[in-house]
Design a protein around this motif. Structure first.
Motif, PDB file in Angstrom:
ATOM      1  N   MET A 402      37.687  63.241  26.431  1.00  0.00           N
ATOM      2  CA  MET A 402      36.815  62.271  26.431  1.00  0.00           C
ATOM      3  C   MET A 402      35.915  63.000  27.748  1.00  0.00           C
ATOM      4  O   MET A 402      36.341  63.235  28.580  1.00  0.00           O
ATOM      5  CB  MET A 402      37.900  61.207  26.857  1.00  0.00           C
ATOM      6  N   ALA A 403      34.972  61.908  27.795  1.00  0.00           N
ATOM      7  CA  ALA A 403      34.243  62.286  28.655  1.00  0.00           C
ATOM      8  C   ALA A 403      33.977  61.177  29.540  1.00  0.00           C
ATOM      9  O   ALA A 403      33.943  59.779  29.499  1.00  0.00           O
ATOM     10  CB  ALA A 403      32.251  62.641  27.861  1.00  0.00           C
ATOM     11  N   ILE A 404      34.280  61.997  31.028  1.00  0.00           N
ATOM     12  CA  ILE A 404      33.711  60.671  31.855  1.00  0.00           C
ATOM     13  C   ILE A 404      32.550  60.720  32.432  1.00  0.00           C
ATOM     14  O   ILE A 404      31.519  61.359  32.561  1.00  0.00           O
ATOM     15  CB  ILE A 404      34.414  61.091  33.074  1.00  0.00           C
ATOM     16  N   VAL A 405      31.948  59.143  32.060  1.00  0.00           N
ATOM     17  CA  VAL A 405      31.113  59.135  32.927  1.00  0.00           C
ATOM     18  C   VAL A 405      31.130  57.745  34.083  1.00  0.00           C
ATOM     19  O   VAL A 405      31.611  57.096  34.431  1.00  0.00           O
ATOM     20  CB  VAL A 405      29.869  58.274  31.695  1.00  0.00           C
ATOM     21  N   GLU A 439      29.160  67.809  30.926  1.00  0.00           N
ATOM     22  CA  GLU A 439      30.284  66.194  31.248  1.00  0.00           C
ATOM     23  C   GLU A 439      31.615  66.395  31.622  1.00  0.00           C
ATOM     24  O   GLU A 439      32.070  67.885  31.616  1.00  0.00           O
ATOM     25  CB  GLU A 439      30.398  65.845  29.477  1.00  0.00           C
ATOM     26  N   MET A 440      31.592  65.981  32.927  1.00  0.00           N
ATOM     27  CA  MET A 440      32.443  66.290  33.005  1.00  0.00           C
ATOM     28  C   MET A 440      34.438  65.458  31.622  1.00  0.00           C
ATOM     29  O   MET A 440      33.956  64.682  31.311  1.00  0.00           O
ATOM     30  CB  MET A 440      33.250  65.279  34.024  1.00  0.00           C
ATOM     31  N   SER A 466      33.719  54.843  33.124  1.00  0.00           N
ATOM     32  CA  SER A 466      33.677  54.836  31.592  1.00  0.00           C
ATOM     33  C   SER A 466      34.141  56.277  30.986  1.00  0.00           C
ATOM     34  O   SER A 466      33.703  56.761  31.397  1.00  0.00           O
ATOM     35  CB  SER A 466      32.313  53.758  30.919  1.00  0.00           C
ATOM     36  N   LEU A 467      34.807  56.055  29.741  1.00  0.00           N
ATOM     37  CA  LEU A 467      34.774  57.094  29.054  1.00  0.00           C
ATOM     38  C   LEU A 467      34.831  57.197  27.860  1.00  0.00           C
ATOM     39  O   LEU A 467      34.637  55.687  26.548  1.00  0.00           O
ATOM     40  CB  LEU A 467      36.297  57.329  28.731  1.00  0.00           C
ATOM     41  N   GLN A 468      33.861  58.328  27.305  1.00  0.00           N
ATOM     42  CA  GLN A 468      33.169  58.267  25.754  1.00  0.00           C
ATOM     43  C   GLN A 468      33.841  59.463  24.913  1.00  0.00           C
ATOM     44  O   GLN A 468      34.235  60.412  25.513  1.00  0.00           O
ATOM     45  CB  GLN A 468      31.502  57.998  26.301  1.00  0.00           C
ATOM     46  N   GLN A 469      32.911  59.110  23.783  1.00  0.00           N
ATOM     47  CA  GLN A 469      33.046  60.531  22.692  1.00  0.00           C
ATOM     48  C   GLN A 469      32.177  61.626  23.315  1.00  0.00           C
ATOM     49  O   GLN A 469      31.536  61.737  23.564  1.00  0.00           O
ATOM     50  CB  GLN A 469      33.086  60.311  21.769  1.00  0.00           C
ATOM     51  N   PRO A 470      33.302  63.030  23.678  1.00  0.00           N
ATOM     52  CA  PRO A 470      32.399  64.476  24.385  1.00  0.00           C
ATOM     53  C   PRO A 470      31.534  64.947  23.671  1.00  0.00           C
ATOM     54  O   PRO A 470      31.332  64.850  21.982  1.00  0.00           O
ATOM     55  CB  PRO A 470      33.756  64.764  24.816  1.00  0.00           C
ATOM     56  N   LYS A 471      30.368  65.711  24.254  1.00  0.00           N
ATOM     57  CA  LYS A 471      29.460  66.218  23.156  1.00  0.00           C
ATOM     58  C   LYS A 471      29.918  66.936  22.667  1.00  0.00           C
ATOM     59  O   LYS A 471      30.693  68.207  23.497  1.00  0.00           O
ATOM     60  CB  LYS A 471      28.269  66.242  23.746  1.00  0.00           C
ATOM     61  N   VAL A 472      29.538  68.225  22.114  1.00  0.00           N
ATOM     62  CA  VAL A 472      29.578  68.834  21.156  1.00  0.00           C
ATOM     63  C   VAL A 472      29.289  69.532  21.691  1.00  0.00           C
ATOM     64  O   VAL A 472      28.080  69.945  21.134  1.00  0.00           O
ATOM     65  CB  VAL A 472      30.299  69.169  19.192  1.00  0.00           C
TER      66      VAL A 472
END
Length: 687
Positions: A402-405, A439-440, A466-472
């Motif tokens: 997951m991507a950390i925001v 992204e982290m 917050s965690l979100q779907q990482p970019k490709v």
């Protein structure tokens, strides 16, 4: 707590499916052994082994805890491991430090996936195994149904303590080895005459005798001659079988109501191998040679760090299992990974979060060292007089990323530092910054695992995320050759700016960028060639299709013009950039997406579901190979864009039995519908 020698120390991991009652069993044994003066409850958040704030709030174990007690002149180091699959790293640590494993099962649910995983972990480390069927007073529990399931898992499973049912409740527990029975209906155990077990006893004793006979030639000969074994021979035979793995004793009881536990604890201290009997192992010397490490207090120190707590408030605490020697503040040791000496200020014994000062940690025992500087989990601490390296710990692959925001801008460094400390505690965490998407990316074993990490970042390091779907990380390339002009002319008083280039763009093999020139007649002076190349190298970082880096490109400067006064490096750099922006859209640009190699380990029964899902995700199944215990390895290739939640599917489809690895292999051209979707997302972001 007094010091024990290795002959009187038992290191026992406690594992099994989540909810089977491992922590409740730990509490009951500690209380019975008077290691605690009250019996904690998971629901009340006051147990010895679930002391982390995350465990208290979630009412479940998320890491391994050490809880020692003394019984029958022996010290038992219990290592209570988490049952949830998201915290499987704790099971790996407990199994590495233990010599035996108690696998706890629910009397209602029997063998579940967590039971199988615990059994596999014990087999991998060649640990002696004991099964404890818990919750025997619950209405839906049934010992013999569960025993049958255990035997399907382990052929060497033999019942040692069996329940005597009155209706649906089990108040009496009979030990078939000691031929004694105890009635718990009044709360405390009262010895009663051995009940009639005619329905089961003959069969049970035959199984025990047969298993005991196989532990030595002498006993086998006696068995074939039809002579009955003595009680001592049976006990010694069972003990030998447990040590070599051919026998797995099965006990039962009820941790919540404290039933059957005395016989269970007596069985542990009587039958399980001590640290001296089981803990010796092989290590590597400085030259890669093999060295036998004996459990000897008088030998040079060799110890393994099997767990780390890195808390910003209490400091760093390294849990160690000492294989040989005596580890103390006077020990001269070296970290075999770093090659650097480590200074030990003191050593402690652990009971949950409680630290007990000790003069030393003896061979075969488990303790902890506060405030080691550079040592991490899996490191070997060895005496400077005998530098050896012990086998480390194998952890499962973390499939969910997951991507950390950050909730607040500018806290990226704080997040990185906090996760760096958490990785010391939990090596199943992976953390990196994607150089292309910036992204982290945080990787873990599942959604609950990542949720705990996020929660700890807030509670321990004061940073909310917050965690979100990482970019490709897509790429772009071209499919045909084009020649274009890039002309930059600007007049603004005084010297102007002038740069004029003709560049040929064409696709090439590989992903790198290649710049060349074939200018004749000095149309573009050589001193401007580097500026043209620099302009192009900067331009390829953002493609014209969807803003992703352009790869597999060859650019050749073949013509142009210049002005003796107004031309400059900056002007030619800008002209090259204009040529790129004009030419790439004409060269049939395409989007490239990353593909990975996928290896999925699943039960044979789930192969069809997994292969179908891989195909739905635009993957290609390349083949299958048989694995152990009815499992198959499915090999495939799949696009990263479709694999974000694949870990959730595999867990659901296989009830947690499946696992997989997924690693980048190459870029491939994306289908038109994928390309269109990515372009639309890019345009909306630009707006």
């Amino acid at each position: 707590m007094k010091q024990y020698d290795a002959n009187n120390i038992l290191n026992v991991a406690l594992a099994g499916h989540s909810g089977a009652g491992k922590t409740s069993l730990t509490e009951a044994m500690l209380y019975l052994a008077k290691a605690t003066d009250r019996r904690g409850k998971v629901v009340d958040g006051n147990t010895v082994s679930d002391y982390d704030p995350e465990e208290i709030s979630r009412k479940t174990s998320v890491s391994t805890a050490v809880a020692p007690f003394e019984w029958n002149g022996k010290k038992v180091n219990l290592l209570d491991a988490p049952g949830l699959f998201d915290f499987e790293g704790g099971v790996c640590e407990a199994a590495r430090a233990a010599d035996s494993m108690i696998i706890v099962l629910s009397g209602k649910d029997g063998v579940l996936v967590g039971t199988e995983k615990a059994d596999t972990a014990a087999n991998k480390r060649k640990l002696a195994k004991v099964f404890f069927v818990n919750g025997m007073t619950e209405e839906a529990s049934h010992f013999y149904d569960v025993l049958r399931q255990i035997r399907e898992l382990e052929k060497g499973a033999i019942p040692v303590v069996v329940p005597i049912y009155k209706g649906t409740s089990a108040d009496i527990y009979a030990n078939v080895l000691t031929n004694k029975a105890y009635d718990y209906s009044g709360g405390k155990p009262v010895e009663v005459p051995m009940p009639d077990l005619s329905d089961h006893m003959g069969e049970i004793m035959d199984e025990i005798s047969e298993a005991v006979a196989e532990t030595s030639e002498e006993l086998m000969e006696k068995y074939f001659e039809g002579e009955p074994f003595t009680a001592e021979e049976i006990q010694e035979g069972v003990k030998a079988g447990i040590k070599d793995g051919s026998i797995c004793p099965v006990f039962c009881g009820d941790a919540m109501l404290m039933r059957g536990l005395e016989e269970f604890m007596n069985g542990l201290t009587t039958l399980l191998p001590s640290a001296a009997e089981k803990a010796g192992e092989e290590a590597e010397d400085e030259n890669g040679g093999k060295v036998a490490i004996e459990v000897d207090e008088n030998a040079p120190v060799a110890a393994l760090i099997f767990k780390t707590i890195a808390d910003p408030f209490i400091g760093k605490l390294s849990y160690v299992k000492v294989l040989s020697g005596k580890l103390s503040s006077e020990s001269q040791i070296v970290n075999m990974r770093t090659g650097e000496s480590e200074r030990i200020s003191k050593v402690v014994l652990m009971s949950g979060k409680k630290q007990i000062d000790a003069p030393y940690i003896a061979a075969g025992d488990i303790g902890a060292i506060p405030k080691l500087t550079a040592s991490v989990t899996g490191d070997t601490l060895a005496a400077t007089s005998r530098k050896v390296k012990l086998a480390g710990i194998e952890y499962p692959y973390p499939p969910l990323s997951m991507a950390i925001v950050p909730a607040k801008k500018g806290e990226e460094d704080k997040i990185a530092q906090g996760i760096g400390r958490l990785v010391e505690e939990d090596p199943t965490i992976r953390f990196a910054t994607d150089p292309e998407t910036h992204e982290m990316i945080l990787s873990g074993l599942g959604e609950q695992h990542l949720d705990v990490i996020s929660s700890k970042l807030k509670s321990k390091f004061g940073v909310e995320v917050s965690l979100q779907q990482p970019k490709v990380a897509y790429r772009e390339t071209i499919k045909k050759k084009v020649s274009v002009q890039g002309r930059h002319k600007k007049q603004s008083g005084g010297h102007g700016q002038f740069g004029d280039v003709w560049i040929e763009f064409e696709p090439k093999e590989g992903e790198d960028f290649e710049f060349g020139e074939r200018v004749v007649g000095g149309a573009v002076p050589k001193n401007f060639f580097p500026a043209v190349e620099k302009g192009l190298r900067e331009a390829i970082n953002k493609g014209t299709l969807a803003g992703f880096p352009v790869v597999g490109l060859r650019a050749t400067l073949y013509d142009g013009s210049y002005h003796p006064v107004d031309s400059s490096e900056m002007a030619f750099k800008t002209a090259a950039s204009l040529a790129f922006k004009a030419g790439i859209p004409q060269a049939n640009p395409v989007l490239l997406e990353p593909y990975g190699t996928l290896k999925v380990l699943v039960p044979s029964a789930n192969m069809g579901d997994i292969m179908g899902e891989v195909s739905k995700r635009r993957g290609r199944v390349l083949g299958m190979n048989p694995a152990e215990n009815g499992y198959q390895i499915i090999e495939a290739e799949a696009p990263f864009a479709e694999m974000y939640d694949f870990s959730t599917f595999v867990r659901q489809a296989t009830q947690g039995r499946g696992s997989y690895t997924f690693e980048f292999v190459r870029y491939e051209e994306a289908p038109a519908n994928v390309t269109q979707k990515v372009i639309e997302e890019y345009k909306s972001d630009e707006e």
